[in-house]
Design an enzyme around this catalytic site. Structure first.
Site, mmCIF file in Angstrom:
data_model
loop_
_atom_site.group_PDB
_atom_site.id
_atom_site.type_symbol
_atom_site.label_atom_id
_atom_site.label_comp_id
_atom_site.label_asym_id
_atom_site.label_seq_id
_atom_site.Cartn_x
_atom_site.Cartn_y
_atom_site.Cartn_z
ATOM 1 N N TYR A 172 -60.583 -11.610 -18.281
ATOM 2 C CA TYR A 172 -61.180 -12.615 -17.800
ATOM 3 C C TYR A 172 -62.209 -12.991 -18.376
ATOM 4 O O TYR A 172 -63.095 -13.843 -17.777
ATOM 5 C CB TYR A 172 -62.170 -11.675 -16.789
ATOM 6 C CG TYR A 172 -60.659 -10.820 -15.287
ATOM 7 C CD1 TYR A 172 -59.966 -10.981 -15.322
ATOM 8 C CD2 TYR A 172 -61.340 -9.847 -15.194
ATOM 9 C CE1 TYR A 172 -58.347 -10.675 -14.949
ATOM 10 C CE2 TYR A 172 -60.458 -9.062 -14.132
ATOM 11 C CZ TYR A 172 -59.007 -9.674 -14.283
ATOM 12 O OH TYR A 172 -58.224 -8.966 -13.529
ATOM 13 N N ASN A 203 -67.191 -5.668 1.870
ATOM 14 C CA ASN A 203 -66.928 -5.285 2.179
ATOM 15 C C ASN A 203 -66.477 -3.842 1.544
ATOM 16 O O ASN A 203 -66.050 -3.492 1.441
ATOM 17 C CB ASN A 203 -66.216 -5.926 0.574
ATOM 18 C CG ASN A 203 -65.787 -7.583 0.564
ATOM 19 O OD1 ASN A 203 -65.577 -7.594 2.066
ATOM 20 N ND2 ASN A 203 -65.201 -8.442 -0.253
HETATM 21 P P1 NAP Z 1 -58.975 -10.874 -3.060
HETATM 22 O O1 NAP Z 1 -60.132 -9.760 -3.878
HETATM 23 O O2 NAP Z 1 -57.957 -10.314 -2.738
HETATM 24 O O3 NAP Z 1 -60.212 -11.821 -2.919
HETATM 25 C C1 NAP Z 1 -60.821 -12.353 -3.775
HETATM 26 C C2 NAP Z 1 -61.620 -13.856 -2.686
HETATM 27 O O4 NAP Z 1 -61.916 -13.761 -0.976
HETATM 28 C C3 NAP Z 1 -62.340 -14.841 -3.153
HETATM 29 O O5 NAP Z 1 -61.736 -15.558 -3.337
HETATM 30 C C4 NAP Z 1 -63.466 -14.840 -2.125
HETATM 31 O O6 NAP Z 1 -64.545 -15.531 -2.379
HETATM 32 C C5 NAP Z 1 -62.778 -14.133 -0.748
HETATM 33 N N1 NAP Z 1 -63.539 -13.039 -0.155
HETATM 34 C C6 NAP Z 1 -63.926 -11.524 -0.290
HETATM 35 N N2 NAP Z 1 -64.665 -11.367 0.346
HETATM 36 C C7 NAP Z 1 -64.555 -11.577 1.374
HETATM 37 C C8 NAP Z 1 -64.790 -11.938 2.769
HETATM 38 N N3 NAP Z 1 -65.747 -10.442 3.058
HETATM 39 N N4 NAP Z 1 -64.811 -12.706 3.893
HETATM 40 C C9 NAP Z 1 -64.002 -14.109 3.060
HETATM 41 N N5 NAP Z 1 -63.706 -14.041 2.201
HETATM 42 C C10 NAP Z 1 -63.998 -13.348 1.107
HETATM 43 O O7 NAP Z 1 -58.737 -11.200 -5.016
HETATM 44 P P2 NAP Z 1 -58.761 -11.171 -6.236
HETATM 45 O O8 NAP Z 1 -59.888 -11.822 -7.344
HETATM 46 O O9 NAP Z 1 -57.584 -11.455 -7.193
HETATM 47 O O10 NAP Z 1 -58.266 -9.341 -6.623
HETATM 48 C C11 NAP Z 1 -59.388 -8.566 -6.088
HETATM 49 C C12 NAP Z 1 -59.856 -7.278 -7.846
HETATM 50 O O11 NAP Z 1 -58.076 -7.282 -8.275
HETATM 51 C C13 NAP Z 1 -60.464 -8.727 -8.994
HETATM 52 O O12 NAP Z 1 -61.358 -9.744 -9.161
HETATM 53 C C14 NAP Z 1 -59.845 -8.240 -9.976
HETATM 54 O O13 NAP Z 1 -61.017 -6.717 -10.348
HETATM 55 C C15 NAP Z 1 -58.312 -7.456 -10.566
HETATM 56 N N6 NAP Z 1 -57.014 -8.287 -10.307
HETATM 57 C C16 NAP Z 1 -56.381 -8.043 -11.249
HETATM 58 C C17 NAP Z 1 -55.617 -8.658 -11.526
HETATM 59 C C18 NAP Z 1 -54.540 -7.580 -12.611
HETATM 60 O O14 NAP Z 1 -52.965 -8.311 -13.161
HETATM 61 N N7 NAP Z 1 -54.410 -6.965 -12.215
HETATM 62 C C19 NAP Z 1 -54.993 -9.784 -11.109
HETATM 63 C C20 NAP Z 1 -55.508 -10.052 -9.703
HETATM 64 C C21 NAP Z 1 -56.799 -9.473 -9.516
HETATM 65 P P3 NAP Z 1 -66.362 -15.349 -2.218
HETATM 66 O O15 NAP Z 1 -66.178 -14.587 -3.840
HETATM 67 O O16 NAP Z 1 -66.219 -16.815 -3.001
HETATM 68 O O17 NAP Z 1 -66.516 -15.040 -1.953
#
Ligand code: NAP
Length: 280
Positions: free
Chosen positions: A48, A237
């Site tokens: 990241y 959240n």
């Molecule tokens: P996620 O948490 O499923 O979704 C994040 C998205 O949702 C962002 O666009 C965010 O927008 C939006 N969002 C968040 N809260 C919201 C709400 N209450 N209402 C409306 N929209 C909302 O996606 P992710 O970041 O991919 O997954 C979470 C974490 O998992 C990552 O940050 C990372 O630490 C981890 N991850 C790990 C892997 C892996 O391969 N191990 C892969 C992906 C992710 P804004 O930011 O603009 O608010």
């Protein structure tokens, strides 16, 4: 805050904050906001490029180190025993800490057995309180879990209402391995934030679609690490422990499962070949 107890007795918050796709310049502000909101678990990764921002935010927060649960992941370009060991030390330096609470292999490709041996050594040396994996589908997970010395404490895999990982969760539970969701909102794919089932169920409790989606995972025993750069969404959240979905609610949301990735499958040869370009 609910905690889960990992297979080595370490306690991990069931809700944390993830920083994937949070750019390096913004990470310190975002993690500082998240800590102020109340998050006590932060999920980052070498890939990241923002471990330094996480470390800086922790230092500025003044929180004792043992009040924050820090996770990082060894990236595929650092696969193999020697490279992984050096990368773990570099991560600790960037995070300004002597240990992480959880250290994961990010992707199940390249010399991940070598990576895992380096992680076992880091665990024994006190550089990680728990070790585990990420994106290990059941086949590779079972293989590693049978030929390592320390059974993974966690497997972080894509898990959300459209990809509930019911089979994987059964497999992991046989090994005492905790499932952790990445992408708990599927990053908004499949119309997640406008889903009528989630909206209707959430409305009964005065909760949003996002809160309902997270609550479903929590009640299924999944660890969640939603990401948002907006402090009001971080708060939204975070506020998921003051209501409970009924069995009927859980069944209705369970029916949303497609058992398919909303992103890409680690069983897809094209995807695996793309990972090979990184691993080489
Ligand atoms: P996620 O948490 O499923 O979704 C994040 C998205 O949702 C962002 O666009 C965010 O927008 C939006 N969002 C968040 N809260 C919201 C709400 N209450 N209402 C409306 N929209 C909302 O996606 P992710 O970041 O991919 O997954 C979470 C974490 O998992 C990552 O940050 C990372 O630490 C981890 N991850 C790990 C892997 C892996 O391969 N191990 C892969 C992906 C992710 P804004 O930011 O603009 O608010």
């Amino acid at each position: 805050m609910n905690n889960v107890t990992l297979n080595n007795g370490v306690k991990m918050p069931q809700l944390g904050y993830g920083v994937y796709q949070v750019n390096a310049a913004e990470t310190e502000r975002c993690v500082s906001d998240a800590i102020r909101v109340g998050y006590r678990s932060i999920d980052t990764a070498q890939a990241y490029g923002n471990e330094a921002g996480v470390g800086a935010a922790w230092r500025k927060s003044g929180l004792p180190r043992d009040e924050l649960f820090l996770t990082t992941k060894v990236w595929i370009t650092n696969a193999g025993e020697e490279k992984a060991a050096a990368s773990i030390d570099a991560s600790l330096k960037a995070l300004q800490t002597d240990y992480v609470d959880l250290l994961l292999i990010h992707q199940p490709f390249g010399d991940y057995y070598g990576t895992y041996r380096a992680m076992e050594a880091a665990y024994r040396a006190g550089k990680a309180r728990a070790i585990g994996v990420s994106n290990f589908y059941p086949d590779r997970f079972i293989d590693l879990a049978n030929f390592c010395q320390i059974v993974p404490a966690v497997n972080q895999v894509e898990t959300h209402v459209f990809q509930q990982q019911k089979t994987a969760q059964k497999v992991l539970s046989r090994y005492g391995t905790q499932i952790e969701s990445w992408g708990p909102f599927a990053e908004g794919r499949n119309g997640m934030f406008a889903n009528p089932v989630l909206r209707e169920i959430g409305a009964k409790y005065g909760k949003s679609v996002a809160q309902t989606a997270l609550r479903f995972l929590i009640q299924n025993g999944v660890v969640v690490i939603p990401k948002s750069t907006h402090v009001e969404r971080m708060e939204e959240n975070f506020n998921i422990f003051d209501f409970e979905l009924t069995d009927a609610d859980m069944a209705a949301i369970s029916a949303l499962d497609t058992a398919e990735s909303a992103f890409f499958s680690h069983y897809d040869p094209d995807t695996v070949e793309w990972f090979m370009t990184l691993a080489k």
